[in-house]
Design a protein around this motif. Structure first.
Motif, PDB file in Angstrom:
ATOM      1  N   ALA A 323      26.702   8.590 -25.394  1.00  0.00           N
ATOM      2  CA  ALA A 323      27.195   9.949 -25.199  1.00  0.00           C
ATOM      3  C   ALA A 323      26.318  10.716 -24.209  1.00  0.00           C
ATOM      4  CB  ALA A 323      27.239  10.694 -26.535  1.00  0.00           C
ATOM      5  N   MET A 324      26.905  11.751 -23.654  1.00  0.00           N
ATOM      6  CA  MET A 324      26.159  12.620 -22.746  1.00  0.00           C
ATOM      7  C   MET A 324      26.561  14.065 -23.014  1.00  0.00           C
ATOM      8  SD  MET A 324      28.576  13.809 -20.434  1.00  0.00           S
ATOM      9  CE  MET A 324      30.049  13.301 -19.523  1.00  0.00           C
ATOM     10  N   VAL A 325      25.739  14.999 -22.516  1.00  0.00           N
ATOM     11  CA  VAL A 325      26.058  16.421 -22.602  1.00  0.00           C
ATOM     12  C   VAL A 325      26.149  16.940 -21.177  1.00  0.00           C
ATOM     13  CG1 VAL A 325      23.609  17.081 -22.800  1.00  0.00           C
ATOM     14  CG2 VAL A 325      25.389  18.671 -23.554  1.00  0.00           C
ATOM     15  N   HIS A 326      27.148  17.795 -20.928  1.00  0.00           N
ATOM     16  CA  HIS A 326      27.332  18.288 -19.570  1.00  0.00           C
ATOM     17  C   HIS A 326      28.117  19.595 -19.567  1.00  0.00           C
ATOM     18  CE1 HIS A 326      31.621  16.548 -18.670  1.00  0.00           C
ATOM     19  NE2 HIS A 326      31.482  16.775 -19.956  1.00  0.00           N
ATOM     20  N   ALA A 327      28.080  20.265 -18.412  1.00  0.00           N
ATOM     21  CA  ALA A 327      28.936  21.426 -18.158  1.00  0.00           C
ATOM     22  C   ALA A 327      30.078  20.900 -17.284  1.00  0.00           C
ATOM     23  CB  ALA A 327      28.156  22.517 -17.442  1.00  0.00           C
ATOM     24  N   PRO A 328      31.289  20.732 -17.840  1.00  0.00           N
ATOM     25  CA  PRO A 328      32.347  19.972 -17.152  1.00  0.00           C
ATOM     26  C   PRO A 328      32.896  20.612 -15.879  1.00  0.00           C
ATOM     27  CG  PRO A 328      32.773  20.179 -19.513  1.00  0.00           C
ATOM     28  CD  PRO A 328      31.683  21.138 -19.180  1.00  0.00           C
ATOM     29  N   ARG A 329      33.479  21.807 -16.015  1.00  0.00           N
ATOM     30  CA  ARG A 329      34.147  22.433 -14.865  1.00  0.00           C
ATOM     31  C   ARG A 329      34.530  23.859 -15.250  1.00  0.00           C
ATOM     32  NH1 ARG A 329      39.420  23.297 -15.870  1.00  0.00           N
ATOM     33  NH2 ARG A 329      40.734  21.797 -16.999  1.00  0.00           N
ATOM     34  N   PRO A 330      34.986  24.660 -14.267  1.00  0.00           N
ATOM     35  CA  PRO A 330      35.457  25.999 -14.603  1.00  0.00           C
ATOM     36  C   PRO A 330      36.559  25.949 -15.666  1.00  0.00           C
ATOM     37  CG  PRO A 330      35.202  25.789 -12.237  1.00  0.00           C
ATOM     38  CD  PRO A 330      34.996  24.417 -12.808  1.00  0.00           C
ATOM     39  N   GLY A 331      36.500  26.875 -16.590  1.00  0.00           N
ATOM     40  CA  GLY A 331      37.483  26.904 -17.663  1.00  0.00           C
ATOM     41  C   GLY A 331      37.098  26.081 -18.864  1.00  0.00           C
ATOM     42  N   ARG A 332      36.006  25.346 -18.786  1.00  0.00           N
ATOM     43  CA  ARG A 332      35.524  24.544 -19.898  1.00  0.00           C
ATOM     44  C   ARG A 332      34.120  25.002 -20.296  1.00  0.00           C
ATOM     45  NH1 ARG A 332      40.126  23.766 -20.046  1.00  0.00           N
ATOM     46  NH2 ARG A 332      41.266  21.795 -19.754  1.00  0.00           N
ATOM     47  N   LYS A 333      33.652  24.512 -21.425  1.00  0.00           N
ATOM     48  CA  LYS A 333      32.335  24.891 -21.938  1.00  0.00           C
ATOM     49  C   LYS A 333      31.413  23.676 -21.982  1.00  0.00           C
ATOM     50  CE  LYS A 333      34.228  28.631 -24.778  1.00  0.00           C
ATOM     51  NZ  LYS A 333      34.377  29.197 -26.148  1.00  0.00           N
ATOM     52  N   VAL A 334      30.123  23.939 -22.043  1.00  0.00           N
ATOM     53  CA  VAL A 334      29.149  22.857 -22.191  1.00  0.00           C
ATOM     54  C   VAL A 334      29.515  22.067 -23.441  1.00  0.00           C
ATOM     55  CG1 VAL A 334      26.720  22.285 -22.557  1.00  0.00           C
ATOM     56  CG2 VAL A 334      27.345  24.181 -21.034  1.00  0.00           C
ATOM     57  N   THR A 335      29.576  20.754 -23.308  1.00  0.00           N
ATOM     58  CA  THR A 335      30.048  19.924 -24.411  1.00  0.00           C
ATOM     59  C   THR A 335      29.432  18.538 -24.338  1.00  0.00           C
ATOM     60  OG1 THR A 335      32.056  19.115 -25.525  1.00  0.00           O
ATOM     61  CG2 THR A 335      32.025  19.027 -23.123  1.00  0.00           C
ATOM     62  N   MET A 336      29.640  17.766 -25.380  1.00  0.00           N
ATOM     63  CA  MET A 336      29.275  16.359 -25.365  1.00  0.00           C
ATOM     64  C   MET A 336      30.518  15.542 -25.076  1.00  0.00           C
ATOM     65  SD  MET A 336      26.527  15.949 -28.482  1.00  0.00           S
ATOM     66  CE  MET A 336      26.363  14.195 -28.186  1.00  0.00           C
ATOM     67  N   ALA A 337      30.328  14.412 -24.417  1.00  0.00           N
ATOM     68  CA  ALA A 337      31.443  13.533 -24.071  1.00  0.00           C
ATOM     69  C   ALA A 337      30.919  12.113 -23.941  1.00  0.00           C
ATOM     70  CB  ALA A 337      32.103  13.996 -22.769  1.00  0.00           C
ATOM     71  N   GLY A 338      31.824  11.177 -23.748  1.00  0.00           N
ATOM     72  CA  GLY A 338      31.421   9.791 -23.544  1.00  0.00           C
ATOM     73  C   GLY A 338      30.735   9.634 -22.201  1.00  0.00           C
ATOM     74  N   ALA A 339      29.630   8.913 -22.173  1.00  0.00           N
ATOM     75  CA  ALA A 339      28.880   8.733 -20.923  1.00  0.00           C
ATOM     76  C   ALA A 339      29.693   8.013 -19.866  1.00  0.00           C
ATOM     77  CB  ALA A 339      27.588   7.967 -21.198  1.00  0.00           C
ATOM     78  N   GLY A 340      30.683   7.217 -20.306  1.00  0.00           N
ATOM     79  CA  GLY A 340      31.509   6.479 -19.364  1.00  0.00           C
ATOM     80  C   GLY A 340      32.867   7.114 -19.125  1.00  0.00           C
ATOM     81  N   SER A 341      33.015   8.380 -19.484  1.00  0.00           N
ATOM     82  CA  SER A 341      34.321   9.041 -19.345  1.00  0.00           C
ATOM     83  C   SER A 341      34.631   9.447 -17.912  1.00  0.00           C
ATOM     84  CB  SER A 341      34.402  10.267 -20.263  1.00  0.00           C
ATOM     85  OG  SER A 341      33.359  11.185 -19.989  1.00  0.00           O
ATOM     86  N   MET A 342      33.666   9.259 -17.003  1.00  0.00           N
ATOM     87  CA  MET A 342      33.871   9.482 -15.569  1.00  0.00           C
ATOM     88  C   MET A 342      33.189   8.338 -14.825  1.00  0.00           C
ATOM     89  SD  MET A 342      33.104  13.594 -15.276  1.00  0.00           S
ATOM     90  CE  MET A 342      31.645  13.480 -16.314  1.00  0.00           C
ATOM     91  N   PRO A 343      33.568   8.114 -13.582  1.00  0.00           N
ATOM     92  CA  PRO A 343      32.957   7.012 -12.820  1.00  0.00           C
ATOM     93  C   PRO A 343      31.467   7.259 -12.565  1.00  0.00           C
ATOM     94  CG  PRO A 343      34.995   7.769 -11.785  1.00  0.00           C
ATOM     95  CD  PRO A 343      34.652   8.775 -12.828  1.00  0.00           C
ATOM     96  N   ILE A 344      30.612   6.352 -13.041  1.00  0.00           N
ATOM     97  CA  ILE A 344      29.166   6.496 -12.896  1.00  0.00           C
ATOM     98  C   ILE A 344      28.710   5.955 -11.542  1.00  0.00           C
ATOM     99  CG2 ILE A 344      26.910   5.760 -13.777  1.00  0.00           C
ATOM    100  CD1 ILE A 344      28.167   5.631 -16.568  1.00  0.00           C
ATOM    101  N   LYS A 345      27.936   6.761 -10.826  1.00  0.00           N
ATOM    102  CA  LYS A 345      27.388   6.341  -9.541  1.00  0.00           C
ATOM    103  C   LYS A 345      25.966   5.796  -9.724  1.00  0.00           C
ATOM    104  CE  LYS A 345      26.349   7.901  -4.840  1.00  0.00           C
ATOM    105  NZ  LYS A 345      27.160   6.870  -4.167  1.00  0.00           N
TER     106      LYS A 345
END
Length: 352
Positions: A323-345
């Motif tokens: 899991a990871m914690v991040h600030a996703p985008r406008p309109g969303r709040k700081v949250t936890m999500a799956g670390a692999g839920s976006m393409p990892i560079k």
């Protein structure tokens, strides 16, 4: 269940809980086929979701450019202030040196300005003259040193002025970049919000479900690759402090360009979390990628930063168990999500 398998399951469960996706006891949640957005003829709601997501991605890239321009502007401003202080000090030094040179010239005038041979011829006491000649040589050296220092200080002042002009030009260029990025951010966010605002309440709810489903599927696919199989790294003391700070911000809104305390953008959250842990790191996700030590995914530990997308436009903090914690985008709040839920560079380590 062995520890390794348990860790992977916990990571997936964590992502499930955060994303609101279904549990593991069955297939992945498949949202019913949504109706086409009423305000976008010919487009499915999934297409609208991808369009909105792409706009926010572009806004994220522009936000990184804005944050970098802000950092560069501050650095240039600080350098201009430092040069201004050096110029002021140099001008004061020139005044002192000119006064010293003037005093030497006046002393020579009072002595009549006669050459040493003439003074020897006119002196009735050769010993006294020789003592005076020695003092004269010392005075001449001091005068020459003063003039040399005066010339060097004047040359330094000229260079300081050139440097200040160059920094000022860079400052203005960075201000232009900052304003350009700001306009781009606002344009992309406005376009995304207009798309979303055209949807009915039911469609907005379905849009959120589709967003969660896409993240869930990405996380599940990532875990199925065995990416977490060998990830066993333990957090350092600083890493734990950074994670504690970041997770304490959960629920606060995403605000582009913000570093807290009331809102954050993605790199604002990670940079402030590590600052709270006693480690200053670059402000933007792209600079965090460029300047921090890269580590293999299998060596990832809590507190490390995960850089996402090819353009390194997003960053999150790994908290463990997939899991990871991040600030996703406008309109969303700081949250936890799956670390692999976006393409990892890449994965980078602030406290390497």
């Amino acid at each position: 269940m062995n520890r390794r398998r348990g860790g992977m399951t916990l990571g997936l469960l964590c992502a499930m809980a955060v994303l609101g996706a279904p549990g593991l006891a069955g297939t992945a949640y498949a949202a019913p086929e949504p109706p086409a957005a009423r305000t976008a003829p010919g487009k499915s709601l999934e297409q609208v979701r991808k369009e909105i997501e792409d706009l926010y991605r572009q806004a994220g890239t522009a936000t990184d450019a804005y944050n970098q321009a802000v950092a560069d502007t501050k650095r240039q401003s600080d350098q201009i202030v430092a040069l201004a202080k050096q110029i002021a000090a140099g001008q004061d030094r020139i005044t002192v040196l000119k006064n010293r040179a003037g005093a030497a010239a006046r002393a020579q005038y009072r002595s009549g300005g006669l050459p040493p041979a003439a003074q020897l011829a006119m002196s009735e006491d050769p010993t006294r003259f020789l003592d005076g000649a020695d003092r004269l040589r010392q005075g001449e050296k001091a005068t020459a040193d003063t003039l040399s220092e005066l010339n060097k200080t004047q040359a330094d002042l000229e260079q300081y002025s050139k440097d200040a002009t160059a920094h000022w030009q860079e400052l203005e260029a960075n201000r232009v970049k900052q304003e350009t990025a700001k306009n781009e951010i606002e344009k992309k966010i406005k376009a995304a919000e207009e798309l979303e605002n055209k949807l009915e309440a039911e469609e907005k709810a379905r849009l959120l479900q589709l967003e969660q489903e896409a993240q869930y599927q990405a996380q599940k696919a990532w875990l199925n690759t065995g990416a977490l199989k060998d990830v066993k790294g333990a957090a350092t003391d600083a890493g734990r402090k950074a994670v504690q700070y970041a997770t304490a911000q959960i629920g606060k809104p995403y605000v582009w360009g913000a570093e807290g305390p009331d809102g954050f953008d993605c790199s604002g959250l990670t940079s402030q979390a590590w600052l709270a842990a006693g480690k200053g790191i670059p402000r933007t996700s792209q600079e965090q990628l460029r300047l921090l030590k890269k580590v293999p995914l299998k060596e990832m530990r809590p507190g490390d930063l995960i850089i996402y997308f090819d353009d390194a436009s997003h960053v999150a903090m790994y908290v463990g168990d997939g899991a990871m914690v991040h600030a996703p985008r406008p309109g969303r709040k700081v949250t936890m999500a799956g670390a692999g839920s976006m393409p990892i560079k890449a994965v980078v380590r602030p406290d390497a």
